[in-house]
Each structure stands twice: as C-alpha cells, then as structure tokens.
Design a protein around this motif. Sequence first.
Motif, mmCIF file in Angstrom:
data_model
loop_
_atom_site.group_PDB
_atom_site.id
_atom_site.type_symbol
_atom_site.label_atom_id
_atom_site.label_comp_id
_atom_site.label_asym_id
_atom_site.label_seq_id
_atom_site.Cartn_x
_atom_site.Cartn_y
_atom_site.Cartn_z
ATOM 1 N N LEU A 38 0.827 -1.210 0.000
ATOM 2 C CA LEU A 38 0.000 0.000 0.000
ATOM 3 C C LEU A 38 0.860 1.258 0.000
ATOM 4 C CD1 LEU A 38 -2.941 -0.833 2.437
ATOM 5 C CD2 LEU A 38 -3.004 -0.659 -0.047
ATOM 6 N N GLN A 39 1.932 1.236 0.792
ATOM 7 C CA GLN A 39 2.837 2.384 0.822
ATOM 8 C C GLN A 39 3.494 2.583 -0.543
ATOM 9 O OE1 GLN A 39 5.872 2.071 3.787
ATOM 10 N NE2 GLN A 39 6.739 4.081 3.372
ATOM 11 N N GLN A 40 3.936 1.468 -1.162
ATOM 12 C CA GLN A 40 4.543 1.574 -2.487
ATOM 13 C C GLN A 40 3.542 2.084 -3.513
ATOM 14 O OE1 GLN A 40 6.107 -2.282 -3.318
ATOM 15 N NE2 GLN A 40 7.879 -2.054 -1.951
ATOM 16 N N VAL A 41 2.295 1.629 -3.399
ATOM 17 C CA VAL A 41 1.269 2.127 -4.318
ATOM 18 C C VAL A 41 1.091 3.634 -4.167
ATOM 19 C CG1 VAL A 41 -1.203 2.087 -4.789
ATOM 20 C CG2 VAL A 41 0.037 -0.040 -4.537
ATOM 21 N N SER A 42 1.078 4.105 -2.920
ATOM 22 C CA SER A 42 0.937 5.550 -2.688
ATOM 23 C C SER A 42 2.104 6.313 -3.309
ATOM 24 C CB SER A 42 0.852 5.824 -1.186
ATOM 25 O OG SER A 42 -0.259 5.175 -0.615
ATOM 26 N N GLU A 43 3.326 5.783 -3.109
ATOM 27 C CA GLU A 43 4.497 6.458 -3.680
ATOM 28 C C GLU A 43 4.438 6.445 -5.204
ATOM 29 O OE1 GLU A 43 7.799 4.420 -2.042
ATOM 30 O OE2 GLU A 43 7.556 5.249 -0.012
ATOM 31 N N MET A 44 4.061 5.293 -5.779
ATOM 32 C CA MET A 44 3.986 5.212 -7.232
ATOM 33 C C MET A 44 2.887 6.130 -7.781
ATOM 34 S SD MET A 44 6.345 3.162 -8.202
ATOM 35 C CE MET A 44 5.872 2.666 -9.845
ATOM 36 N N TYR A 64 3.521 0.721 -16.243
ATOM 37 C CA TYR A 64 3.833 -0.710 -16.269
ATOM 38 C C TYR A 64 4.120 -1.232 -14.857
ATOM 39 C CZ TYR A 64 6.333 -5.031 -17.342
ATOM 40 O OH TYR A 64 6.742 -6.330 -17.372
ATOM 41 N N GLU A 65 4.914 -0.464 -14.092
ATOM 42 C CA GLU A 65 5.191 -0.859 -12.709
ATOM 43 C C GLU A 65 3.909 -0.889 -11.881
ATOM 44 O OE1 GLU A 65 8.141 1.715 -11.173
ATOM 45 O OE2 GLU A 65 9.759 0.954 -12.469
ATOM 46 N N MET A 66 3.003 0.037 -12.158
ATOM 47 C CA MET A 66 1.725 0.031 -11.448
ATOM 48 C C MET A 66 0.938 -1.237 -11.766
ATOM 49 S SD MET A 66 1.068 2.618 -9.436
ATOM 50 C CE MET A 66 -0.700 2.646 -9.444
ATOM 51 N N ARG A 67 0.936 -1.653 -13.047
ATOM 52 C CA ARG A 67 0.222 -2.889 -13.395
ATOM 53 C C ARG A 67 0.847 -4.102 -12.710
ATOM 54 N NH1 ARG A 67 0.158 -0.451 -18.545
ATOM 55 N NH2 ARG A 67 1.938 -1.732 -19.218
ATOM 56 N N LEU A 68 2.198 -4.149 -12.697
ATOM 57 C CA LEU A 68 2.864 -5.257 -12.000
ATOM 58 C C LEU A 68 2.521 -5.253 -10.515
ATOM 59 C CD1 LEU A 68 6.430 -5.244 -13.624
ATOM 60 C CD2 LEU A 68 4.540 -6.797 -14.097
ATOM 61 N N LEU A 69 2.517 -4.047 -9.937
ATOM 62 C CA LEU A 69 2.201 -3.940 -8.512
ATOM 63 C C LEU A 69 0.763 -4.364 -8.235
ATOM 64 C CD1 LEU A 69 3.421 -3.095 -5.813
ATOM 65 C CD2 LEU A 69 2.621 -0.771 -6.237
ATOM 66 N N GLU A 70 -0.155 -3.980 -9.126
ATOM 67 C CA GLU A 70 -1.546 -4.392 -8.944
ATOM 68 C C GLU A 70 -1.694 -5.913 -9.057
ATOM 69 O OE1 GLU A 70 -3.759 -2.278 -11.815
ATOM 70 O OE2 GLU A 70 -3.662 -0.341 -10.763
ATOM 71 N N GLU A 71 -0.970 -6.516 -10.011
ATOM 72 C CA GLU A 71 -1.015 -7.973 -10.125
ATOM 73 C C GLU A 71 -0.471 -8.644 -8.873
ATOM 74 O OE1 GLU A 71 1.109 -8.966 -13.622
ATOM 75 O OE2 GLU A 71 -0.407 -8.163 -15.012
ATOM 76 N N ARG A 72 0.627 -8.096 -8.337
ATOM 77 C CA ARG A 72 1.171 -8.664 -7.109
ATOM 78 C C ARG A 72 0.209 -8.484 -5.944
ATOM 79 N NH1 ARG A 72 7.035 -6.738 -5.261
ATOM 80 N NH2 ARG A 72 5.874 -5.083 -4.251
ATOM 81 N N HIS A 73 -0.456 -7.327 -5.904
ATOM 82 C CA HIS A 73 -1.453 -7.102 -4.852
ATOM 83 C C HIS A 73 -2.591 -8.107 -4.966
ATOM 84 C CE1 HIS A 73 -0.235 -2.616 -4.128
ATOM 85 N NE2 HIS A 73 0.650 -3.489 -3.705
ATOM 86 N N ASN A 74 -3.045 -8.343 -6.191
ATOM 87 C CA ASN A 74 -4.122 -9.313 -6.380
ATOM 88 C C ASN A 74 -3.693 -10.708 -5.936
ATOM 89 O OD1 ASN A 74 -5.931 -7.437 -7.454
ATOM 90 N ND2 ASN A 74 -5.158 -7.716 -9.539
ATOM 91 N N GLU A 75 -2.433 -11.064 -6.229
ATOM 92 C CA GLU A 75 -1.935 -12.371 -5.794
ATOM 93 C C GLU A 75 -1.876 -12.456 -4.271
ATOM 94 O OE1 GLU A 75 1.980 -15.269 -6.437
ATOM 95 O OE2 GLU A 75 1.876 -13.292 -7.388
#
Length: 441
Positions: free
Chosen positions: A111-117, A214-225
């Motif tokens: 969540l913190q990384q998402v906020s920073e991104m 692209y990093e946001m999409r990867l992060l979202e996929e990791r979050h979903n996992e």
Amino acid sequence: MPARLSHRVHAFLERRLPEQRLFLKSDTATRFVRLRPSTQAAVILGTGLIVAWTIVATAIVVMDQIGAGGSQERMQREQAMYEMRLDDMSRERDLRAAEAAAAQERFALALQQVSEMQAALLTSEERRKELETGIGVIQATLKHTMRERDAARAEALELADAGEGQAAAEGPAVEDVTGTLEFLTDALDRTAGERDLMAQAADGAQEETREVAYEMRLLEERHNEIFARLEDAVTVSMEPLDRMFTEAGMNPDDLIDTIRQGYSGQGGPLGPLLPPLPADEADAGAIADHARASAILDGLDRMNMYRIAAERLPFAMPLKTSFRYTSPFGRRWGRAHEGVDLAGAHGSPIYATADGVVTHAGPESGYGQLVTIRHEFGLETRYGHLSGIDVKVGQKVSRGDKIGAMGNTGRSTGTHLHYEVRVNGSAKNPMTYIKAGKNVF
C-alpha cells in the motif's frame, strides 16, 4: 410309573456306584458313615460343576485379558496418531498465522509503495502537461518567426531587384536587411534547438509515464496475488472452525457476538480495522482493494474470536494416556447414562477440557470423588470416580490443567473416568464436542 423310573435309576446307580461305608474310629468308639449311590452321584455332579465353572471362568478371564491387551495397544496407536495429528494441526495453524502476519506486513508495504507510485505518476503527468504546453508555445512562436523570416526574405529579394543604379544610395538599407535576416536565422536556429530539447524532454516524460504505468500494473497484479493468498488462507482456516462449532450445536455468529460483548481486552482482535478511504482517493480500484483488505482483516478478527471461544469450550480430551471407551452416552440398563466412561490405568492424570472455575471438588453421591467445572456460555463439565483431587472450589483452571487422577470411587465396577458435559443443566453427549475438536486441535 414314577416309582418304576425311580427304581430303575436307583438300580443303575447301585451298579455304577455301590454303597460305600466310611468308618470313623476314636479312642472310645467306632462309627461309620453310609455313602449311598445317590449321595455319591450328587457329590460327583457338584464337583464336576465346580470344575466346569472354574474352567469357563478362567477362559473368560484369559480372553478378556487378551482382548484388553489388543484394545489397549489399538488405543495407544490411535492416541499416538491423534497426538501426531494434533501436532501437525498446531504447526499448520502456527504456519498459517505466520503467513497471515507476513502477508499483512507485505500488504501494508505494498500500500505504501502504491501511494508512492501514484504520487510519482501524478508528478510525471503534471510534468508531461507542462512540457506539452511549453512545446505548444514554442511551436506557435516558431511559426510566427518563420512567417516573419519569409516576409523579410521576400522584401530582400524586392530590394535586390531594384537595380544597380540605386545600389550606392540603398546600400545601408540592404545591409540592415541582411543583418536582420542573420539575427532572425540565429533566433530560428536557437528556437529549433529549444524545440528539439523540449521534444526530447516530452518523449522522456512519456517514456517515464509508460514505465510507471507498467510498474503500477505489475504492482496491482502482485497485490491481487497477495489478496488471493490471504483470502485462501482465511477460508482454509475458517472452514474447520465453523464446522467445529456447528457440530457442537452452536451458532458461530451468536457465539462470536457473545465473545465480543464479554471480551475483557486480553488477546482479542488483531487491532483496529482499516479506516475509511479519504474522499480524494476513493476511486473504483482503491474502493475494491479497501473492501478486500477489510474482509481479510474481518476474517482474521473472526479467527481470533474463535480461538478465544475454543479455549473456553470443552473441545479437548480429559485424558492424555491410553484408555478405552467402556460405556457411551445414552440409555444403559434401562437408565439414562449422562456421560461417557473412559477406562484406563489407576491414577492416570485427568485434565480440564476448557477454561473455567471449579464449583465442586469432593465426594458426591454416585459419582464418588467428583470435580465440577463451570465454563462460559452456560457449559459445565463433570469428572467422576476420581482417586484423588488436585483442585479446590473457586479455583480458576485452564484447558490442560491437571485436576485429579482416575480411580474407582462411588458407584463403579472398575477403574474409569465418568465424564459429563452439561449445557444450562442439561446433559449433552461429550463425544460431540470431542469429535468436533479433533478437526482443529
């Protein structure tokens, strides 16, 4: 007819067992005892019956000992398997708890990384807009300058065609036009260079924006996992707990509500749940992630409530040594048997099956030496026929605490434990709770 039959029997006995006389001689007299055939037959028959009864009783005892030995070995194996399963379930539960804690930490970090991104993406977007605006201004200025340059060139060509006769008089004007053209050319070159730099900066900003997306999409996929793993872990952990309380005849929702109302503040929920999203962050994706995270935290909190309830309900076994079931719950010999009988070695330790308070510790009619423990939710457990008691009235005990030893006191035909579970004074089958607990503990 009966007289003739009696005569024949008497004659048969006289042939087989002739009359005997037993002489008894003393210092002063001699006496004899007459042993008639019927008397001898009665003695022989009685002796045979005694010998036959002795043989049959010995065979029954030997067979019972052999069967008891086999049953004891089987119970020992079952007890060992039960303890192994208990250890495996405990390790799996601890592993699940550790995975949930680690996943929660990873979730917070994500969540913190998402906020920073998101902040970086917004900054890059603003920079791109600024660059596009600057490029637009430069392009407009460049077009205006190019129009001025074309006009100046046309004017210079007109002046050059005026003739050689006027060259001397108009020489200074031509020089001014030439200087102006050179100045405009330099300005155009500088403007073109600045335009190229701004275009490169815009391209860089767009590339950076694509990388961030692209990093946001990867992060979202990791979050979903991570969310999927957490949801699976909570579901897998919750199913046996729900089944345990349901099989025990309890409504899990009502049980958890009661736990929350009487919660004392020790070892309870995992902490405050997620706060509501700020209005400026309440987009569709954030709302969905917030809802999933809240559901996971609710599940973990429910598991913790289950843990508190399981410690307060009699799901454990009162014996940890080898034993055998000798009498079930229900009707026995025409009377109600309100518990189960567990036979084992004399002096085997007896343990409390849940947290509670001792309300009786001493002799009780029919039960012999009895320990009664009051638990939460109107439940009560009784442990009868004990040979010794290790607790006293008013003492608080925890699940697994030793409360006494197995014995043969009271109305009992052998060493065993009489174990009862009562709900609001009504006797319930203890095996319902024990079997339900085997799915978890």
